[in-house]
Motif scaffolding. Structure first.
Motif, PDB file in Angstrom:
ATOM      1  N   VAL A   1      38.492  31.579  43.619  1.00 41.82           N
ATOM      2  CA  VAL A   1      39.409  31.562  42.515  1.00 41.82           C
ATOM      3  C   VAL A   1      39.866  33.248  42.608  1.00 41.82           C
ATOM      4  O   VAL A   1      39.148  33.975  42.451  1.00 41.82           O
ATOM      5  CB  VAL A   1      38.510  31.179  41.298  1.00 41.82           C
ATOM      6  CG1 VAL A   1      39.367  31.735  39.941  1.00 41.82           C
ATOM      7  CG2 VAL A   1      37.544  30.040  41.268  1.00 41.82           C
ATOM      8  N   ASP A   2      41.500  32.914  42.667  1.00 40.63           N
ATOM      9  CA  ASP A   2      41.989  34.241  42.823  1.00 40.63           C
ATOM     10  C   ASP A   2      41.243  35.284  43.917  1.00 40.63           C
ATOM     11  O   ASP A   2      41.272  36.430  43.539  1.00 40.63           O
ATOM     12  CB  ASP A   2      42.215  34.905  41.368  1.00 40.63           C
ATOM     13  CG  ASP A   2      43.084  34.088  40.560  1.00 40.63           C
ATOM     14  OD1 ASP A   2      44.179  33.545  41.034  1.00 40.63           O
ATOM     15  OD2 ASP A   2      42.944  34.123  39.257  1.00 40.63           O
TER      16      ASP A   2
ATOM     17  N   GLN B   1      33.212  31.689  45.578  1.00 40.58           N
ATOM     18  CA  GLN B   1      32.051  30.926  44.714  1.00 40.58           C
ATOM     19  C   GLN B   1      30.968  30.549  45.556  1.00 40.58           C
ATOM     20  O   GLN B   1      30.334  30.050  44.848  1.00 40.58           O
ATOM     21  CB  GLN B   1      32.722  29.868  43.914  1.00 40.58           C
ATOM     22  CG  GLN B   1      34.117  30.215  43.127  1.00 40.58           C
ATOM     23  CD  GLN B   1      34.032  31.150  42.058  1.00 40.58           C
ATOM     24  OE1 GLN B   1      33.177  31.049  41.213  1.00 40.58           O
ATOM     25  NE2 GLN B   1      34.649  32.290  42.460  1.00 40.58           N
TER      26      GLN B   1
ATOM     27  N   LYS C   1      34.315  27.858  37.604  1.00 41.71           N
ATOM     28  CA  LYS C   1      35.196  28.315  36.314  1.00 41.71           C
ATOM     29  C   LYS C   1      36.579  28.919  36.929  1.00 41.71           C
ATOM     30  O   LYS C   1      36.658  29.864  37.614  1.00 41.71           O
ATOM     31  CB  LYS C   1      34.455  29.533  35.538  1.00 41.71           C
ATOM     32  CG  LYS C   1      32.941  28.988  35.265  1.00 41.71           C
ATOM     33  CD  LYS C   1      33.052  27.803  33.856  1.00 41.71           C
ATOM     34  CE  LYS C   1      31.717  27.903  33.488  1.00 41.71           C
ATOM     35  NZ  LYS C   1      30.393  27.388  34.405  1.00 41.71           N
ATOM     36  N   ALA C   2      37.685  28.535  36.259  1.00 40.27           N
ATOM     37  CA  ALA C   2      38.877  29.081  36.554  1.00 40.27           C
ATOM     38  C   ALA C   2      39.936  28.968  35.378  1.00 40.27           C
ATOM     39  O   ALA C   2      39.774  28.063  34.669  1.00 40.27           O
ATOM     40  CB  ALA C   2      39.861  28.310  37.769  1.00 40.27           C
ATOM     41  N   THR C   3      40.768  29.978  35.352  1.00 42.75           N
ATOM     42  CA  THR C   3      41.904  30.021  34.219  1.00 42.75           C
ATOM     43  C   THR C   3      42.893  29.183  34.877  1.00 42.75           C
ATOM     44  O   THR C   3      43.394  29.451  35.722  1.00 42.75           O
ATOM     45  CB  THR C   3      42.218  31.449  33.764  1.00 42.75           C
ATOM     46  OG1 THR C   3      40.985  32.028  33.311  1.00 42.75           O
ATOM     47  CG2 THR C   3      43.317  31.328  32.558  1.00 42.75           C
TER      48      THR C   3
ATOM     49  N   ALA D   1      45.515  30.041  37.862  1.00 44.89           N
ATOM     50  CA  ALA D   1      44.709  30.875  38.980  1.00 44.89           C
ATOM     51  C   ALA D   1      45.066  30.001  40.249  1.00 44.89           C
ATOM     52  O   ALA D   1      45.568  29.035  40.129  1.00 44.89           O
ATOM     53  CB  ALA D   1      43.159  30.721  38.853  1.00 44.89           C
TER      54      ALA D   1
ATOM     55  N   LEU E   1      43.582  28.595  43.507  1.00 49.24           N
ATOM     56  CA  LEU E   1      42.370  28.232  43.992  1.00 49.24           C
ATOM     57  C   LEU E   1      42.516  28.109  45.465  1.00 49.24           C
ATOM     58  O   LEU E   1      43.407  27.531  45.921  1.00 49.24           O
ATOM     59  CB  LEU E   1      41.779  26.921  43.319  1.00 49.24           C
ATOM     60  CG  LEU E   1      41.849  26.829  41.960  1.00 49.24           C
ATOM     61  CD1 LEU E   1      41.262  25.541  41.569  1.00 49.24           C
ATOM     62  CD2 LEU E   1      40.885  27.871  41.475  1.00 49.24           C
TER      63      LEU E   1
ATOM     64  N   VAL F   1      35.600  21.346  38.151  1.00 48.52           N
ATOM     65  CA  VAL F   1      36.440  22.720  37.727  1.00 48.52           C
ATOM     66  C   VAL F   1      36.261  22.429  36.194  1.00 48.52           C
ATOM     67  O   VAL F   1      36.858  21.610  35.621  1.00 48.52           O
ATOM     68  CB  VAL F   1      37.645  22.829  38.347  1.00 48.52           C
ATOM     69  CG1 VAL F   1      38.214  24.154  37.776  1.00 48.52           C
ATOM     70  CG2 VAL F   1      37.520  22.682  39.853  1.00 48.52           C
TER      71      VAL F   1
ATOM     72  N   VAL G   1      38.065  24.523  33.243  1.00 50.55           N
ATOM     73  CA  VAL G   1      39.143  25.307  32.941  1.00 50.55           C
ATOM     74  C   VAL G   1      39.374  26.035  31.646  1.00 50.55           C
ATOM     75  O   VAL G   1      39.010  25.400  30.647  1.00 50.55           O
ATOM     76  CB  VAL G   1      40.577  24.236  33.129  1.00 50.55           C
ATOM     77  CG1 VAL G   1      41.803  25.214  32.969  1.00 50.55           C
ATOM     78  CG2 VAL G   1      40.579  23.715  34.733  1.00 50.55           C
TER      79      VAL G   1
END
Length: 300
Positions: free
Chosen positions: A28-29, A33, A73-75, A78, A80, A192, A194
């Motif tokens: 993630v960015d 993970q 966990k991701a915004t 982001a 991936l 995921v 978000v």
């Protein structure tokens, strides 16, 4: 000595056992993970492909209907990066002869096998006519990693993100005509969660078992014949926009229209209202819903 197309196809078919692939992890960015197999990835028991378009395993492979314990966990917005491998991390990934596209989809989280009209395409890469490279070629040269952007507009919540590699080295014949051949699908599904300020729930409602067909030129494709382009199968890539708004035509006869409209907006992708022209109740009818069609009746 040059191999004929038929002879080459037979050689490739003989090497297919050593050529398979499956997913190992997610970044993630740029932040790894960790090994996600059976943790946040609904991993199949082996790296074999799916070829039967009628199989529920087409959604995210064998055992995909079994939810795992964690979520990446991701915004929204982001980047991936999904990492694939053959037998061990950092190996040959997938055989070099397995040419084809890489396609990524998203769906609201469910615990079932995903064989339903819930999917939206968010990224794709096929054949580059200028470089003559396939998406799988680029995956191999990048150490098994392929990146895409999680749409910035999607609403917070739990999702399934499915990525598939389609190997076309045997796609000059279709599976129903010759079960020993046919396009090979390598799907894998990541859970995921978000975060963010988006408000859109993607709603293409694509179903792999009905949306992919053996007549699809991106699935029945001869990579040994001369070609200059390739049509990636599936729907168009999601543009990040919300579904069309509820019609602004007046709804007459509803005692609490604001509440009705609020309810409808939470369960439909597109709504169209029709008014009764004579005596009787006004009926609000939804179309192209993501959940069962909702009918609301107001008192006369």
């Amino acid at each position: 000595m040059h191999l004929s197309a038929v002879a080459l196809a037979l050689v490739l078919a003989g090497s297919k056992v050593s050529a398979h692939t499956t997913m190992f992890s997610v970044q993630v960015d740029g932040a790894d993970q960790g090994d996600g197999r059976n943790v946040y990835i609904r991993s199949p028991p082996n790296n074999n492909p799916v070829k039967d378009l009628a199989s529920p395993d087409l959604a995210y492979n064998v055992n995909g209907g079994t939810a795992v314990s964690s979520f990446v966990k991701a915004t929204a917005g982001a980047t991936l990066t999904f990492e694939w491998f053959h037998n061990t991390r950092g190996d040959d990934i997938i055989d070099a002869n397995h040419k084809g596209p890489i396609i990524t989809y998203i769906a609201p989280f469910i615990t079932g096998n995903g064989a339903a009209p819930i999917w939206t395409k968010i990224a794709e890469d096929g054949f580059d006519g200028a470089t003559k490279l396939w998406a799988i070629d680029k995956l191999r040269s990048n150490g098994g990693k392929v990146s895409f952007v999680l749409p910035a507009s999607i609403a917070p919540g739990q999702y399934l993100v499915r990525q598939e590699l389609i190997a076309l080295h045997e796609a000059d014949a279709i599976f129903t005509a010759n079960p020993a051949r046919g396009a090979q699908f390598y799907p894998s599904c990541v859970q995921v969660e978000v975060a963010g300020s988006g408000s859109v729930v993607p709603g293409e409602n694509f179903n792999f078992n009905t949306g992919y067909t053996y007549a699809d030129p991106g699935i029945a494709f001869n990579i040994y014949a001369a070609f200059t382009s390739y049509a990636i199968p599936g729907p168009k890539v999601f543009d990040g926009a919300a579904a069309p708004a509820v019609s602004s035509r007046a709804v007459v006869g509803l005692t609490t229209p604001p509440a009705v409209l609020t309810t409808l907006s939470t369960v439909t992708r597109t709504a169209e209202f029709s008014l009764a022209t004579g005596p009787g109740p006004v009926v609000a009818h939804t179309t192209r819903t993501a959940r069962p069609t909702l009918h609301i009746r107001a008192a006369k």
